[in-house]
Every structure is written in C-alpha cells, then in structure tokens.
Design an enzyme around this catalytic site. Sequence first.
Site, PDB file in Angstrom:
ATOM      1  N   LYS A 168       1.074  -1.225  -0.105  1.00  0.00           N
ATOM      2  CA  LYS A 168      -0.032   0.164   0.007  1.00  0.00           C
ATOM      3  C   LYS A 168       0.709   1.260  -0.013  1.00  0.00           C
ATOM      4  O   LYS A 168       1.822   1.251   0.883  1.00  0.00           O
ATOM      5  CB  LYS A 168      -0.861  -0.004   1.293  1.00  0.00           C
ATOM      6  CG  LYS A 168      -1.744   1.151   1.214  1.00  0.00           C
ATOM      7  CD  LYS A 168      -2.937   1.104   2.557  1.00  0.00           C
ATOM      8  CE  LYS A 168      -3.972   1.950   2.638  1.00  0.00           C
ATOM      9  NZ  LYS A 168      -4.682   2.042   3.740  1.00  0.00           N
ATOM     10  N   SER A 176      -9.750   2.313   2.615  1.00  0.00           N
ATOM     11  CA  SER A 176      -9.001   2.876   1.868  1.00  0.00           C
ATOM     12  C   SER A 176      -7.984   2.095   1.081  1.00  0.00           C
ATOM     13  O   SER A 176      -7.478   2.405   0.052  1.00  0.00           O
ATOM     14  CB  SER A 176      -8.357   3.938   2.657  1.00  0.00           C
ATOM     15  OG  SER A 176      -7.249   3.148   3.477  1.00  0.00           O
ATOM     16  N   SER A 219     -10.439   0.295   6.813  1.00  0.00           N
ATOM     17  CA  SER A 219      -9.710   0.263   5.461  1.00  0.00           C
ATOM     18  C   SER A 219      -9.019  -1.183   5.170  1.00  0.00           C
ATOM     19  O   SER A 219      -8.627  -1.290   4.048  1.00  0.00           O
ATOM     20  CB  SER A 219      -8.530   1.096   5.618  1.00  0.00           C
ATOM     21  OG  SER A 219      -9.384   2.611   5.330  1.00  0.00           O
TER      22      SER A 219
HETATM   23  N1  GLN Z   1     -13.412   4.778   5.899  1.00  0.00           N
HETATM   24  C1  GLN Z   1     -12.812   5.196   6.943  1.00  0.00           C
HETATM   25  C2  GLN Z   1     -12.646   6.748   6.856  1.00  0.00           C
HETATM   26  O1  GLN Z   1     -12.802   7.070   5.852  1.00  0.00           O
HETATM   27  C3  GLN Z   1     -11.788   4.352   7.484  1.00  0.00           C
HETATM   28  C4  GLN Z   1     -10.647   4.494   6.671  1.00  0.00           C
HETATM   29  C5  GLN Z   1      -9.399   3.897   7.149  1.00  0.00           C
HETATM   30  O2  GLN Z   1      -9.659   2.903   8.057  1.00  0.00           O
HETATM   31  N2  GLN Z   1      -8.181   4.319   6.928  1.00  0.00           N
HETATM   32  O3  GLN Z   1     -11.973   7.478   7.761  1.00  0.00           O
END
Ligand code: GLN
Length: 493
Positions: free
Chosen positions: A78, A158, A182
């Site tokens: 990532k 994400s 995410s």
């Molecule tokens: N979707 C969540 C956010 O936008 C979690 C994102 C994540 O876990 N990095 O904050």
Amino acid sequence: MTDATALTLAEARDALRAKQVSATEITQAFLAAMEKARGLNAYVLETPEQALAMAKASDERLARGEARPLEGLALGIKDLYATKGVRTTAGSNILGNFVPAYESTVTSNLWRDGAVMLGKLNNDEFAMGSSNETSAFGNVVSPWRRQGSNTPLVPGGSSGGSAAAVAARLCLGATATDTGGSIRQPAAFTGTVGIKPTYGRCSRWGIVAFASSLDQAGPIARTVRDNAILLRSMAGPDAKDTTCVDLPVPDYEAAVGRSIKGMRIGIPKEYRVDGMPAEIEALWEKGAKWLRDAGAEIVEVSLPHTKYALPAYYIVAPAEASSNLARYDGVRYGLRVPGKDIVDLYEKTRAQGFGKEVRRRIMIGTYVLSAGYYDAYYVRAQKIRTLIKKDFEDVYAAGVDAILTPATPSAAFGIGEKGGADPVEMYLNDVFTVTVNMAGLPGIAVPAGFSSEGLPLGLQLIGRAFDEETLFSVAEVIEQAAGRVDLPQAWWA
Ligand code: GLN
C-alpha cells in the site's frame, strides 16, 4: 506449473520449497498480469527491476536450502508505507514525488523474511475513504462486476488497491492499513480476507499517519492461512514506535485449523441496524450456524454504545488527522506552490496539494479541537470511546471468545454512486468496523457468500486484545464452510 498467479500464498511457498516453481517465475507471472491489468489502476507504481532482483536473491537462497519464512513470495505494498528509494505518496498530490530515505518497519520485516516487492498500491488519499475514489491517482476499479452488468464497481477503501490486486491475482498478498475499516471493508467487497490486528501489534513506524490512536497495519490476502503467514512476519516489537507492544509474535499459522469446539461466540444485537438488507441478515445467520455446527456456542450479547461509535469516530479521526497533516506545508518535502510570503506559500500548497475529502477532514478536525468546541466535541467523543471499549471488555469478561458481525452493511457499490451529495452516505460503510478501532481490538473480515447480484459479502470476527489466534481459528471455519471464492473472470486482461 501452469499459472503461478492462481496460487495462494501458502501454495506458492510450498511450491517454491518443492522446487516446482522459482521465485523468478512467480515474479514474472505477476509482472505480466500487472501489465495487462493496468486498467484496474490497482498499482500506482510498478517496481519490476527491484522485484526481479529480489526474486533472484530468493532463488539463490532457495537453492542453498536457506529459505526464510516468506522467501520469494511476491507482494504489493500500500502506498501509505514508506519504501526506501521508492516513491511513496499516500495517494496525495501533496507528497508529490516524495522518495523516502527509509523503510517502514513492517515492510522491513517482510523483506527480512524474504518477500519480493512488486510495486506500490493505490489507496484513498491519506487513507481517508471507503471506496478508493479520493486517491489523487484516480479510483481503483474492482475486478468484480454485478451479474450481467458492466458498471464499474469500487473495491472499497482505503486499501482498495490492495484488495483489488489480491482479488485480481496481481500479487500473492498485500499490506494494508485500517483506521476505521480500511482493511476489512475492501476485503469484504472483493472476496478476500483481511485482518486488522490489535492496536500495538504491528509497528506504525514509516507508515504515513492518519489518526495515530486508531491506525494499524495488517495484511489482505486470499485466505485466512495466508493472512496468518503474513501477519507473523509483519508483527513484532519496534523501539521506533512506542505504541508497539513488546510481546512475542505467536505462530499464527498454527491456529489455522484448530478446533473451535466449546468456544463462545457473541452476536451483538445492536449490529442489527435499520435498513440492513435481508441478504446481510441472512449471511450473518448462516455464519452463526456454521460456527454452531463446528461446536461453538452462540450467545446474544449487548454492546450498548455501538450507535455512538460512528459519530465519535468522525470526531476523533479528523481531529488527529488535522494534527498529523499539519506537517505538509510545502517546506520540507513534497509539493511546494510558491507564494508571496511564507504564509501564502503554506496556504497555496495546502489548498492545491490536498484533495476535497482531506480538506474536509482537516476542517472538521480543526473545528472540534478549537477552543470553545473542544469540550463539546473532542472530549465527549473520547468519553464515548471509553464506553465503547468497556462494552467489549464486559462481553469478554463474561466468557465470550469472539464476536460475529457482518463486515459491511452492503455489497460493493458503483463508482460515483455514493457520497456525492452527502459524505455521511459514504461514512455509513464503516458502521460495523469503526467500533473495533475505537476499542483497539483485532478484527478479521472473511468471505462468507454472495449478494443476489453475485458480489462477495463478508463476515467480521472481533477478538480479545492480542488474541488474533482465535480469530484465525474461527475465521477458517467460516472460510471452509463458505467454500473457496471463485475469483472473478479476468475481463480486464
Ligand atoms: N473509511 C474510513 C474513513 O474514511 C476508514 C478509513 C481507514 O480505515 N483508513 O475514515
């Protein structure tokens, strides 16, 4: 060996040791698949030269009988993980062409154990998002499609690049991060497995920070076993991250296949949210039945503060993000937009460098931390966080070993379908996952079935702190009962 990309990580490991395939062959097969799959936009940077050099070194070690735990296994990383000498952007224009002079601890651990890096994977900008649509590199396209439809779908976010790359067989496994879901949400959307370990299990050193009290690193891979193998290498103490615990790392793979007879699995009644599709409810019931059939006892439990988790998360996470992202000012690294003085330079750089969702989070975070609002929002959200944590502690104190919930409130949606007019519509994706980050607990998403439209659906298991082993044992029961997910047809190649 016909198609090395079809192997699971464990199968590839065993085939390498049996000399049925070489690390170079595996790496070449993935590099070729990646080239054909560029339309999915899963990788933002391919590193073929590095990959082939690492594979060659692995082949030499394999030939000498000196294979390390991940010898020759090709992974995607990532783009939130700093990789020495390799561009790292966090999916943001503000990092521009930033090339770190250091390697994150987790990726160092992977290379120490012999893994091969194929490239850097797309993600929502600074990991803020649930669909990979906030990336400065553009959205990732899921390899999955609804039956009889060509509508491009999101892979979740994400860590959407990680999930899409695993599902489309563009790597054997991938690193990911999870602040509010995410790892688990994209895994659920793509028929892959992802574990967010306990807060403190993996070092965050060298991972671009989003919300430091919530962020954790973890893997996404095709099977529960593959996750166990990867987590063992990723986890471990690190003097460079004071939140990282000094506990030995268990042999997680040994937990895969262990009996769950006599375990108590909690079903939290508060996760039956309004408007939950019937097929999610049915999936959840089916999961409970599989665990009962395997000898576990299913008990109803209560996590009474669940409904406050999402609003509290969307105060705590932006607050920490606004502080963490203050460092991107155009002075030390990344994008710099010249201005008439230093303040003008800061303002122009930050206005142009950050995307819309990141700017929104910074504004919310700055607001909830500001004098006059701090007690009303931030302090209150922290108190709720304590209550959420206590809900879980009470359930575990009553003898529950793990908690079963749906991973997401729906299957994957179409690109552009959600959150356009109202960001909360997107935030609701995280309703089942944020509680786990708020409490610092481990959670795993495992594929359990399909929607009426033929899209993968996942279940989530939540464990006690530092008891990832139980999650691997229970998740494998679901994986076996659900049957191996047939990966999508390669329409993109
Ligand atoms: N979707 C969540 C956010 O936008 C979690 C994102 C994540 O876990 N990095 O904050």
